[in-house]
Design a protein around this motif. Structure first.
Motif, PDB file in Angstrom:
ATOM      1  N   UNK A  51     -68.881 111.948 -18.189  1.00  0.00           N
ATOM      2  CA  UNK A  51     -69.948 111.033 -18.575  1.00  0.00           C
ATOM      3  C   UNK A  51     -69.661 110.414 -19.944  1.00  0.00           C
ATOM      4  N   UNK A  52     -69.193 111.227 -20.858  1.00  0.00           N
ATOM      5  CA  UNK A  52     -68.863 110.735 -22.205  1.00  0.00           C
ATOM      6  C   UNK A  52     -67.725 109.710 -22.137  1.00  0.00           C
TER       7      UNK A  52
ATOM      8  N   UNK B  55     -59.265 121.114 -18.129  1.00  0.00           N
ATOM      9  CA  UNK B  55     -58.713 121.767 -19.331  1.00  0.00           C
ATOM     10  C   UNK B  55     -59.329 121.159 -20.585  1.00  0.00           C
ATOM     11  N   UNK B  56     -59.385 119.838 -20.627  1.00  0.00           N
ATOM     12  CA  UNK B  56     -59.959 119.147 -21.782  1.00  0.00           C
ATOM     13  C   UNK B  56     -61.423 119.539 -21.983  1.00  0.00           C
ATOM     14  N   UNK B  57     -62.168 119.638 -20.889  1.00  0.00           N
ATOM     15  CA  UNK B  57     -63.581 120.032 -20.977  1.00  0.00           C
ATOM     16  C   UNK B  57     -63.713 121.462 -21.485  1.00  0.00           C
TER      17      UNK B  57
ATOM     18  N   UNK C  28     -67.375 119.696 -17.206  1.00  0.00           N
ATOM     19  CA  UNK C  28     -66.560 118.581 -16.741  1.00  0.00           C
ATOM     20  C   UNK C  28     -67.432 117.336 -16.558  1.00  0.00           C
ATOM     21  N   UNK C  29     -68.650 117.527 -16.080  1.00  0.00           N
ATOM     22  CA  UNK C  29     -69.580 116.414 -15.912  1.00  0.00           C
ATOM     23  C   UNK C  29     -69.878 115.745 -17.253  1.00  0.00           C
TER      24      UNK C  29
ATOM     25  N   UNK D   3     -78.045 107.748 -10.908  1.00  0.00           N
ATOM     26  CA  UNK D   3     -77.254 108.298 -12.006  1.00  0.00           C
ATOM     27  C   UNK D   3     -76.128 109.182 -11.500  1.00  0.00           C
ATOM     28  N   UNK D   4     -75.980 109.260 -10.175  1.00  0.00           N
ATOM     29  CA  UNK D   4     -74.932 110.085  -9.578  1.00  0.00           C
ATOM     30  C   UNK D   4     -74.019 109.204  -8.729  1.00  0.00           C
ATOM     31  N   UNK D   5     -72.707 109.410  -8.888  1.00  0.00           N
ATOM     32  CA  UNK D   5     -71.733 108.805  -8.001  1.00  0.00           C
ATOM     33  C   UNK D   5     -70.491 109.668  -8.015  1.00  0.00           C
TER      34      UNK D   5
END
Length: 110
Positions: free
Chosen positions: A105-106, A91-93, A100-101, A75-77
């Motif tokens: 992911x979304x 900024x968006x997060x 940010x993760x 599940x990690x890359x």
């Protein structure tokens, strides 16, 4: 040539406008394909071809690719992006009040 009963490879059938036929593909063997008039025939053809190639690889003591479906994924890359993209995503997060993760992911799941 009989198809393997334990065939767990990942197949896809799609239309090839260029060829005017359906094309059968196998993710684990990207160099192989099978053209046919119907999707069912394309799937049957690519499965038979993969079985033949696997049998040949075994006979020649070559390493046979494992099915993607049976692999375990963490599940990690890691994804590298330009610094400007990283900044914009951060900024968006922050504006959305999520990590940010979670934002990445979304975006990847859509």
């Amino acid at each position: 040539m009989a198809q393997q009963k334990d065939d767990k490879y990942t197949y896809r059938v799609t239309w090839s406008e260029e060829d005017g036929e359906h094309i059968g593909l196998c993710a684990e063997f990207p160099s192989l394909s099978w053209l046919a008039q119907t999707p069912e025939a394309a799937l049957k053809g690519i499965r038979k071809l993969v079985a033949e190639v696997v049998e040949d690889m075994h006979a020649n003591h070559e390493l046979v690719p494992g099915p993607i479906a049976t692999k375990r994924f963490s599940g990690k890359f890691m994804v590298r992006v330009p610094p400007e993209v990283h900044r914009q995503l951060a900024i968006e997060a922050a504006e959305a009040g999520v990590s940010l993760n979670r934002l990445a992911s979304s975006k990847l799941s859509h």
